[in-house]
Design a protein around this motif. Structure first.
Motif, PDB file in Angstrom:
ATOM      1  N   ILE A   1       0.852  -1.197   0.000  1.00  0.00           N
ATOM      2  CA  ILE A   1       0.000   0.000   0.000  1.00  0.00           C
ATOM      3  C   ILE A   1       0.886   1.245   0.000  1.00  0.00           C
ATOM      4  O   ILE A   1       1.735   1.410   0.868  1.00  0.00           O
ATOM      5  CB  ILE A   1      -0.958  -0.021   1.205  1.00  0.00           C
ATOM      6  CG1 ILE A   1      -1.976  -1.137   0.996  1.00  0.00           C
ATOM      7  CG2 ILE A   1      -1.651   1.328   1.388  1.00  0.00           C
ATOM      8  CD1 ILE A   1      -2.979  -1.294   2.081  1.00  0.00           C
ATOM      9  N   ARG A   2       0.682   2.081  -0.998  1.00  0.00           N
ATOM     10  CA  ARG A   2       1.553   3.246  -1.201  1.00  0.00           C
ATOM     11  C   ARG A   2       0.913   4.578  -0.812  1.00  0.00           C
ATOM     12  O   ARG A   2       1.609   5.567  -0.631  1.00  0.00           O
ATOM     13  CB  ARG A   2       1.962   3.331  -2.686  1.00  0.00           C
ATOM     14  CG  ARG A   2       2.725   2.118  -3.182  1.00  0.00           C
ATOM     15  CD  ARG A   2       4.062   2.008  -2.514  1.00  0.00           C
ATOM     16  NE  ARG A   2       4.802   0.837  -2.950  1.00  0.00           N
ATOM     17  CZ  ARG A   2       6.023   0.552  -2.544  1.00  0.00           C
ATOM     18  NH1 ARG A   2       6.619   1.340  -1.683  1.00  0.00           N
ATOM     19  NH2 ARG A   2       6.629  -0.525  -2.972  1.00  0.00           N
ATOM     20  N   LYS A   3      -0.426   4.590  -0.738  1.00  0.00           N
ATOM     21  CA  LYS A   3      -1.075   5.873  -0.446  1.00  0.00           C
ATOM     22  C   LYS A   3      -2.313   5.647   0.407  1.00  0.00           C
ATOM     23  O   LYS A   3      -3.188   4.862   0.055  1.00  0.00           O
ATOM     24  CB  LYS A   3      -1.452   6.572  -1.757  1.00  0.00           C
ATOM     25  CG  LYS A   3      -2.000   7.974  -1.543  1.00  0.00           C
ATOM     26  CD  LYS A   3      -2.186   8.671  -2.871  1.00  0.00           C
ATOM     27  CE  LYS A   3      -2.686  10.084  -2.646  1.00  0.00           C
ATOM     28  NZ  LYS A   3      -2.903  10.791  -3.904  1.00  0.00           N
ATOM     29  N   VAL A   4      -2.363   6.343   1.539  1.00  0.00           N
ATOM     30  CA  VAL A   4      -3.490   6.253   2.477  1.00  0.00           C
ATOM     31  C   VAL A   4      -4.000   7.668   2.740  1.00  0.00           C
ATOM     32  O   VAL A   4      -3.207   8.591   2.949  1.00  0.00           O
ATOM     33  CB  VAL A   4      -3.050   5.608   3.824  1.00  0.00           C
ATOM     34  CG1 VAL A   4      -4.203   5.558   4.809  1.00  0.00           C
ATOM     35  CG2 VAL A   4      -2.480   4.212   3.594  1.00  0.00           C
ATOM     36  N   VAL A   5      -5.326   7.814   2.734  1.00  0.00           N
ATOM     37  CA  VAL A   5      -5.929   9.112   3.074  1.00  0.00           C
ATOM     38  C   VAL A   5      -6.836   8.917   4.281  1.00  0.00           C
ATOM     39  O   VAL A   5      -7.680   8.021   4.301  1.00  0.00           O
ATOM     40  CB  VAL A   5      -6.731   9.694   1.881  1.00  0.00           C
ATOM     41  CG1 VAL A   5      -7.507  10.928   2.314  1.00  0.00           C
ATOM     42  CG2 VAL A   5      -5.795  10.029   0.724  1.00  0.00           C
ATOM     43  N   VAL A   6      -6.617   9.758   5.292  1.00  0.00           N
ATOM     44  CA  VAL A   6      -7.440   9.732   6.509  1.00  0.00           C
ATOM     45  C   VAL A   6      -8.482  10.838   6.402  1.00  0.00           C
ATOM     46  O   VAL A   6      -8.142  12.013   6.239  1.00  0.00           O
ATOM     47  CB  VAL A   6      -6.574   9.952   7.774  1.00  0.00           C
ATOM     48  CG1 VAL A   6      -7.446   9.923   9.027  1.00  0.00           C
ATOM     49  CG2 VAL A   6      -5.461   8.918   7.863  1.00  0.00           C
ATOM     50  N   ILE A   7      -9.760  10.454   6.480  1.00  0.00           N
ATOM     51  CA  ILE A   7     -10.856  11.432   6.401  1.00  0.00           C
ATOM     52  C   ILE A   7     -11.291  11.755   7.826  1.00  0.00           C
ATOM     53  O   ILE A   7     -11.636  10.857   8.602  1.00  0.00           O
ATOM     54  CB  ILE A   7     -12.061  10.859   5.629  1.00  0.00           C
ATOM     55  CG1 ILE A   7     -11.629  10.315   4.268  1.00  0.00           C
ATOM     56  CG2 ILE A   7     -13.148  11.925   5.466  1.00  0.00           C
ATOM     57  CD1 ILE A   7     -12.660   9.418   3.603  1.00  0.00           C
ATOM     58  N   CYS A   8     -11.254  13.038   8.186  1.00  0.00           N
ATOM     59  CA  CYS A   8     -11.661  13.417   9.546  1.00  0.00           C
ATOM     60  C   CYS A   8     -12.342  14.784   9.551  1.00  0.00           C
ATOM     61  O   CYS A   8     -12.381  15.471   8.534  1.00  0.00           O
ATOM     62  CB  CYS A   8     -10.464  13.401  10.488  1.00  0.00           C
ATOM     63  SG  CYS A   8      -9.003  14.197   9.828  1.00  0.00           S
ATOM     64  N   GLU A   9     -12.892  15.131  10.691  1.00  0.00           N
ATOM     65  CA  GLU A   9     -13.578  16.420  10.827  1.00  0.00           C
ATOM     66  C   GLU A   9     -12.607  17.566  10.560  1.00  0.00           C
ATOM     67  O   GLU A   9     -11.413  17.453  10.828  1.00  0.00           O
ATOM     68  CB  GLU A   9     -14.142  16.581  12.255  1.00  0.00           C
ATOM     69  CG  GLU A   9     -15.127  15.514  12.665  1.00  0.00           C
ATOM     70  CD  GLU A   9     -16.510  15.734  12.075  1.00  0.00           C
ATOM     71  OE1 GLU A   9     -16.714  16.748  11.386  1.00  0.00           O
ATOM     72  OE2 GLU A   9     -17.362  14.866  12.301  1.00  0.00           O
TER      73      GLU A   9
ATOM     74  N   PHE B   1       1.342   1.358   7.771  1.00  0.00           N
ATOM     75  CA  PHE B   1       1.629   1.339   6.330  1.00  0.00           C
ATOM     76  C   PHE B   1       2.997   1.978   6.103  1.00  0.00           C
ATOM     77  O   PHE B   1       3.100   3.149   5.742  1.00  0.00           O
ATOM     78  CB  PHE B   1       0.541   2.088   5.565  1.00  0.00           C
ATOM     79  CG  PHE B   1      -0.847   1.544   5.792  1.00  0.00           C
ATOM     80  CD1 PHE B   1      -1.244   0.355   5.195  1.00  0.00           C
ATOM     81  CD2 PHE B   1      -1.742   2.198   6.624  1.00  0.00           C
ATOM     82  CE1 PHE B   1      -2.519  -0.153   5.413  1.00  0.00           C
ATOM     83  CE2 PHE B   1      -3.022   1.699   6.843  1.00  0.00           C
ATOM     84  CZ  PHE B   1      -3.409   0.515   6.236  1.00  0.00           C
ATOM     85  N   THR B   2       4.052   1.206   6.324  1.00  0.00           N
ATOM     86  CA  THR B   2       5.411   1.762   6.370  1.00  0.00           C
ATOM     87  C   THR B   2       5.911   2.290   5.033  1.00  0.00           C
ATOM     88  O   THR B   2       6.814   3.119   4.995  1.00  0.00           O
ATOM     89  CB  THR B   2       6.398   0.704   6.901  1.00  0.00           C
ATOM     90  OG1 THR B   2       6.263  -0.491   6.111  1.00  0.00           O
ATOM     91  CG2 THR B   2       6.119   0.361   8.354  1.00  0.00           C
TER      92      THR B   2
END
Length: 200
Positions: A108-116, A133-134
C-alpha cells in the motif's frame, strides 16, 4: 514432499489461498511433517507447552491447521494427530499469514485519513497509520475536501466520520478519533484478507 504439495493444492481450492505457491511454507511443513509421521507411526506423543497460547493467539488459523491435519491423516494412512501436534502445524500457517500480511501492508503506497475539519487528533492518527503502512504516504483530509482526491485515489481510506464503505470503489475503513491498538490490528487483518481494492 508430494503429499504436502497435494494437500496444500487441495486446501488452495477449498480456501481460495495460495499455500502451494509459498516455498517457505512448503519447506517448513516438509521438514516438520516427516518426523511427525514417524512419531505417529510409533505412537510417540510430543507435548506442546505452548498449545494454550497458540490456540488463543492464532484462533483464526485453527480451521486451516485442522483441515491440513485431516488431509494428512487421510493421505498418509497413519493415525490421528494429537492436539499438541496440530498446535505445531498451526504455527507454520500463522507464520505464512504473518508474512502475507506484511507483504500486503508494504504494497500500500497511499493512504488518506478522512476526519472532521480541524480535528486535533488527525496528526496522531496520521502518525499511527504511518507505523502500520510503512511504505505509504499518509495524508489527512476533511469530508468537504474529499473530492480533491477524485483524480488521484489512494489505495485505502481511513475515516473517523460515518461514510459509505467505499468511495470511487476504494474501501473506507472506519476508525475512532484515536486509532486504538485494537483498531490497528483490525486494519492489518482487513488488509491481509484483501478487503481493499488497489486502484487500477
Amino acid at each position: 514432499e508430494t503429499i504436502i504439495i497435494n494437500i496444500l493444492k487441495k486446501m488452495d481450492d477449498e480456501f481460495g489461498t495460495d499455500f502451494s505457491d509459498d516455498n517457505q511454507l512448503k519447506e517448513n511443513l516438509i521438514l516438520h511433517v516427516f518426523p511427525l509421521l514417524n512419531r505417529v507411526n510409533y505412537n510417540l506423543q510430543l507435548d506442546n507447552p505452548l498449545l494454550n497460547d497458540i490456540n488463543q493467539r492464532f484462533m483464526n488459523v485453527s480451521m486451516v491447521a485442522l483441515r491440513f491435519a485431516e488431509l494428512l491423516e487421510k493421505q498418509s494412512g497413519y493415525g490421528k494427530l494429537s492436539p499438541d501436534e496440530i498446535g505445531f502445524i498451526m504455527l507454520h500457517f500463522a507464520a505464512y499469514f504473518e508474512r502475507r500480511q506484511i507483504k500486503m501492508l508494504k504494497a500500500i503506497r497511499k493512504v488518506v485519513v478522512i476526519c472532521e475539519t480541524g480535528n486535533s487528533s488527525a496528526q496522531l492518527i496520521k502518525l499511527k497509520a504511518e507505523s502500520v503502512f510503512t511504505n505509504a504516504s499518509v495524508s489527512t483530509v476533511s469530508q468537504s475536501d474529499l473530492s480533491r482526491y477524485d483524480q488521484d485515489l489512494p489505495d485505502i481510506f481511513l475515516s473517523t466520520i460515518p461514510l459509505n464503505d467505499t468511495y470511487h470503489d476504494i474501501p473506507i475503513i472506519h476508525i475512532t478519533d484515536f486509532l486504538s491498538d485494537h483498531e490497528i490490528e483490525r486494519i492489518r487483518s482487513l488488509v491481509s484478507l484483501n478487503v481493499y481494492k488497489k486502484k487500477a
